[in-house]
Design an enzyme around this catalytic site. Structure first.
Site, PDB file in Angstrom:
ATOM      1  N   TRP A  73       0.921  -1.343   0.175  1.00  0.00           N
ATOM      2  CA  TRP A  73       0.066   0.018   0.048  1.00  0.00           C
ATOM      3  C   TRP A  73       0.952   1.049  -0.077  1.00  0.00           C
ATOM      4  CZ3 TRP A  73      -1.261   4.205   3.529  1.00  0.00           C
ATOM      5  CH2 TRP A  73      -2.188   4.873   3.265  1.00  0.00           C
ATOM      6  N   ASN A  97       7.459  -3.451   6.060  1.00  0.00           N
ATOM      7  CA  ASN A  97       5.955  -2.754   6.227  1.00  0.00           C
ATOM      8  C   ASN A  97       6.150  -1.573   7.527  1.00  0.00           C
ATOM      9  OD1 ASN A  97       3.188  -2.273   6.890  1.00  0.00           O
ATOM     10  ND2 ASN A  97       3.287  -3.896   8.501  1.00  0.00           N
ATOM     11  N   GLU A 464     -21.616   6.021   8.817  1.00  0.00           N
ATOM     12  CA  GLU A 464     -21.097   5.095   8.476  1.00  0.00           C
ATOM     13  C   GLU A 464     -21.519   4.641   7.075  1.00  0.00           C
ATOM     14  OE1 GLU A 464     -18.591   3.335   8.934  1.00  0.00           O
ATOM     15  OE2 GLU A 464     -19.103   1.436   7.876  1.00  0.00           O
ATOM     16  N   LYS A 468     -19.298   4.279   3.584  1.00  0.00           N
ATOM     17  CA  LYS A 468     -19.418   2.890   3.058  1.00  0.00           C
ATOM     18  C   LYS A 468     -19.871   3.257   1.543  1.00  0.00           C
ATOM     19  CE  LYS A 468     -18.178   0.674   4.992  1.00  0.00           C
ATOM     20  NZ  LYS A 468     -17.526   0.112   6.162  1.00  0.00           N
ATOM     21  N   GLU A 471     -16.620   5.059  -0.118  1.00  0.00           N
ATOM     22  CA  GLU A 471     -15.478   4.016  -0.258  1.00  0.00           C
ATOM     23  C   GLU A 471     -15.535   2.959  -1.308  1.00  0.00           C
ATOM     24  OE1 GLU A 471     -15.413   1.799   3.320  1.00  0.00           O
ATOM     25  OE2 GLU A 471     -13.305   1.055   3.237  1.00  0.00           O
TER      26      GLU A 471
HETATM   27  C1  F6R Z   1     -13.941   1.302   6.248  1.00  0.00           C
HETATM   28  C2  F6R Z   1     -12.961   0.636   6.973  1.00  0.00           C
HETATM   29  C3  F6R Z   1     -12.182   1.479   7.654  1.00  0.00           C
HETATM   30  C4  F6R Z   1     -11.459   0.937   8.969  1.00  0.00           C
HETATM   31  C5  F6R Z   1     -10.494   1.710   9.673  1.00  0.00           C
HETATM   32  C6  F6R Z   1     -10.082   1.137  11.191  1.00  0.00           C
HETATM   33  O1  F6R Z   1     -14.926   0.146   5.469  1.00  0.00           O
HETATM   34  O2  F6R Z   1     -12.738  -0.644   6.921  1.00  0.00           O
HETATM   35  O3  F6R Z   1     -12.570   2.539   8.012  1.00  0.00           O
HETATM   36  O4  F6R Z   1     -12.718   0.918   9.727  1.00  0.00           O
HETATM   37  O5  F6R Z   1      -9.247   1.814   8.892  1.00  0.00           O
HETATM   38  O6  F6R Z   1      -9.685  -0.194  10.987  1.00  0.00           O
HETATM   39  P1  F6R Z   1      -9.745  -1.265  12.251  1.00  0.00           P
HETATM   40  O7  F6R Z   1     -10.994  -1.303  12.281  1.00  0.00           O
HETATM   41  O8  F6R Z   1      -9.070  -2.549  11.705  1.00  0.00           O
HETATM   42  O9  F6R Z   1      -8.884  -0.409  13.410  1.00  0.00           O
END
Ligand code: F6R
Length: 592
Positions: A73, A97, A464, A468, A471
């Site tokens: 990434w 990473n 949200e 979504k 995204e």
């Molecule tokens: C959106 C999404 C991101 C994650 C965020 C945090 O669909 O998945 O916004 O929610 O990057 O990720 P976690 O939950 O793994 O800390």
């Protein structure tokens, strides 16, 4: 955020590395690469811009039983073959990473000594330093190199003429895997599920040396240390789509089981949580993106069920605002992956300031769980689609149960507010089958922008829904408190804009309907997702009404979230996007 994998054994390393990269691909898909050490001690490298599958045709050209791989990434330097890992310097190949914050000064110093660079990455600097420090022992070179790095790194390196993998870790995770005459190292546990009998999680500052004789772990001074091995209990993550066209749709259909399993798992931790929260008089919830939005719902649960002051912050903001914390504060760190850098660091900060830290996560043994006093599992199972769906609903379920539990123990609590969770898996199933978002998805696909509106808990889900949709479909979208639209954003409403109102609280329905009227009277298109009968009567024929099944207000986020997730999925598919791997994104954001 970049996935790295290493294999040393008797099998074809290129195949093992490729298989690991497929499992890690959700961490980034800008480029992928592998380096393999052949039986005669030579290193061959292949790396290609784009997805892991692009590597496949080239892997037959690299043979050997020791190898490392990377799925990227992009942070420093655009996605390209040249910026893909592994980076090679001298006879050393390296995957990284993390982010090296002082790479520019290190690079200038190396350039001043005559080094030239093939990539724009911070990682190539590490490869050059390794090669410079190499005096015949890769582990010594690695220990020397990491001393000058500032930032975060999980590193794996191989070296010509030496059958070993050198590994180092600081603020980016590394898991080691012990198999039968074979060893693995990887960014995360799911990548090793089903691959080996035992695993071991490295700590910050650890250095490991993998050879055919086993794995030795050292501290930064190269003194040998022991890290606990654990059985590798992770269920092998099936990459099978199970007949669905996308993981996002498959994972939407796994929501009922996620809710059920999260509720079951909560029973196992409720006593520990109760004792950790004893005496707590303030709750802070932190997370990023979708997890932050789950925290917003959680805040309402704690306030309404337990009448305890609750705040919710994005983890990145929380870290830098000098938060007010006492030993009577509990910080709930919400994260699907348990590896998100800002959330992990927010938890570390809170712990350092004396708070009780509760991890709410889908990945046990993640960095977050190692900081937390208590881990509340989100048992959603592996989530492959980059966009979070079932994990979000699992997080809401877990936070709901935490708040009910806290309210039951407190003096001000009023659990009468809380609805029974038992019926929710069935309700989720019903919602998935019944809510028809297709017409609205077509409307959104043609729109210039989509505005999600809601009040109170509906607003949390509106945020949200907006995230979504943007995204996975790349359509501009915003989430707004229904009452705020008229304070500026209404200027954006015209015949090309769509407003989607979420209305699940009967007492607030009339007010949110007013916001919909304001959109309609400015020529905008409107839809409501609701289970309130009066809303249907008020807006039918003028706005698109998407009915969902009846449920109590506090559990409605489970239902409304499914509707907005389905809407986002269908809109993405109509527009020909890949909802599983949205452009520019990755799951598990391990950089700040
Ligand atoms: C959106 C999404 C991101 C994650 C965020 C945090 O669909 O998945 O916004 O929610 O990057 O990720 P976690 O939950 O793994 O800390």
């Amino acid at each position: 955020m970049c996935g790295i994998i290493g294999y040393l054994g008797k099998k074809n390393a290129a195949d093992e590395v490729f298989c690991g990269l497929q499992r890690l691909e959700y961490r980034g898909y800008d480029s992928a690469g592998a380096a393999v050490l052949s039986a005669d001690g030579k290193i061959s490298v292949v790396k290609k811009q784009g997805r892991v599958d692009n590597l496949k045709p080239y892997l037959k050209d690299i043979a050997g039983a020791t190898g490392i791989g990377h799925t990227r990434w992009a942070t420093h330097g655009k996605p390209s073959d040249a910026n893909a890992h592994p980076h090679v310097a001298g006879g050393i190949a390296l995957v990284h990473n993390g982010i090296i914050e002082n790479y520019a000064e290190l690079k200038s110093a190396l350039e001043a000594c005559g080094e030239t660079f093939l990539s724009e990455t911070d990682s190539e600097v590490i490869a050059k330093l390794l090669s410079k420090n190499f005096k015949g022992d890769l582990i010594c070179a690695l220990a020397e190199t990491v001393k000058v790095l500032k930032g975060s790194y999980a590193l794996m390196a191989i070296c010509e003429g030496n059958n070993s993998i050198a590994v180092a870790k600081y603020r980016s995770s590394v898991i080691l895997g012990y198999g039968e005459n074979e060893y693995f190292c990887a960014s995360d546990e799911p990548a090793l599920a089903g691959k080996c009998k035992e695993i071991c999680v490295l700590d910050d500052g650890d250095i490991a040396c993998i050879t055919p004789d086993g794995i030795e772990i050292y501290n930064g001074n190269l003194q040998r240390i022991i890290r606990e091995k654990k059985p590798n209990t992770g269920a092998e993550q099936s990459l099978d789509l199970g007949g669905y066209p996308h993981y996002m749709l498959k994972e939407l259909h796994e929501i009922p089981v996620a809710v059920e399993n999260t509720a079951k798992a909560f029973e196992g931790v409720s006593a520990k949580l109760k004792s950790a929260l004893n005496g707590v008089d303030r709750i802070i919830l932190v997370g990023c993106g979708t997890a932050y939005h789950a925290g917003l719902a959680g805040k309402r649960y704690f306030e309404q069920f337990a009448r305890v002051p609750a705040e919710c912050d994005t983890a990145g903001e929380f870290r830098y605002k000098n938060p007010v914390i006492t030993e009577r504060t509990a910080v709930f760190a919400v994260s699907q992956s348990g590896e998100t850098a800002d959330t992990v660091e927010a938890a570390r900060l809170a712990r350092g300031l004396g708070a009780k830290v509760i991890a709410v996560t889908n990945v046990l043994n993640s960095a977050l769980t190692r900081i937390a006093d208590v881990t509340v599992p989100v048992s959603a199972g592996p989530e492959i689609c980059v966009a979070a769906t079932k994990s979000y609903i699992g997080q809401i379920t877990a936070l709901y149960l935490c708040a009910v539990g806290f309210a039951k123990n407190g003096s001000n609590g009023n659990c009468a507010f809380a609805d029974g969770l038992e019926a929710m898996p069935k309700l989720c199933k019903k919602t998935l089958a019944q809510v028809n978002t297709y017409s609205l998805a077509n409307m959104c696909a043609l729109s210039s922008g989509v505005y999600f509106l809601g009040r109170d808990i509906d607003y949390a889900v509106a945020l949200e829904g907006s995230l979504k949709l943007k995204e996975v479909s790349y359509i501009h979208s915003e989430g707004y408190p229904a009452g705020e639209l008229k304070h500026g954003t209404l200027a954006l409403i015209d015949e090309n804009a769509v407003a989607v109102a979420l209305i699940f609280d009967e007492t607030l329905a009339g007010k949110t309907v007013c916001a919909v009227e304001q959109v309609l009277s400015r020529g905008g298109k409107a839809a409501v997702i609701t289970n309130v009968e009066s809303v249907k009567k008020a807006l039918s024929g003028r706005a698109l009404v998407l009915e969902t099944c009846a449920c109590g207000k506090f559990l409605s986020p489970l239902v409304s979230a499914i509707a907005v997730q389905k809407l986002a999925y269908e809109t993405a598919v109509i527009l020909g996007r890949d909802p599983d791997k949205p452009r520019n994104l990755a799951k598990s954001v391990t950089v700040e």
